[in-house]
Write a protein that holds these residues in place. Structure first.
Motif, PDB file in Angstrom:
ATOM      1  N   ARG A 102       0.708  -1.065  -0.080  1.00 34.92           N
ATOM      2  CA  ARG A 102      -0.036   0.033   0.050  1.00 34.92           C
ATOM      3  C   ARG A 102       0.997   1.327   0.099  1.00 34.92           C
ATOM      4  O   ARG A 102       0.355   2.218   0.183  1.00 34.92           O
ATOM      5  N   GLN A 103       2.253   1.173  -0.257  1.00 37.04           N
ATOM      6  CA  GLN A 103       3.109   2.314  -0.245  1.00 37.04           C
ATOM      7  C   GLN A 103       4.067   1.950  -1.118  1.00 37.04           C
ATOM      8  O   GLN A 103       4.335   1.111  -1.473  1.00 37.04           O
ATOM      9  N   GLY A 104       4.739   3.005  -1.658  1.00 37.83           N
ATOM     10  CA  GLY A 104       5.780   2.851  -2.668  1.00 37.83           C
ATOM     11  C   GLY A 104       7.086   2.442  -1.927  1.00 37.83           C
ATOM     12  O   GLY A 104       7.428   2.761  -0.910  1.00 37.83           O
TER      13      GLY A 104
END
Length: 100
Positions: free
Chosen positions: A76-78
């Motif tokens: 859910r994140q880079g």
């Protein structure tokens, strides 16, 4: 991809000093010239050892580490990857049977 036979490797000991801790590692690499992609497992192993050490320190200090294998937060994140890691991931996905 590396084409070196297992006998074409060299093993050595590496000591890293990070903050007030020393991390001793035994590493095996391909003898002679190697592509960055051939060294990715070594780099990933060093990163994992450093991460494990940091998590152990936080746990010992009474702090909870929320990130762990299977938590899915990195989905859910880079997450930054080096170009050599991106190429290795692309090759892995390309080698997977459909559906990927």
């Amino acid at each position: 991809m590396s084409t070196a036979a297992p006998s074409d490797t060299i093993t050595g000991e590496v000591t890293l000093r990070v903050a007030d801790e020393t991390l001793a590692l035994k590493v095996t690499v391909r003898a002679g010239a190697a592509a960055v992609a051939d060294l990715l497992p070594l780099f990933q192993g060093v990163a994992s050892a450093l991460t494990d050490r940091a998590a152990d320190r936080d746990t010992a200090a009474g702090r909870q580490v929320s990130c762990r294998a299977g938590c899915g937060a990195c989905c859910r994140q880079g997450v930054p990857v080096a170009p050599s890691e991106a190429r290795a991931l692309a090759a892995l996905v390309d080698a997977m049977p459909e559906p990927r």
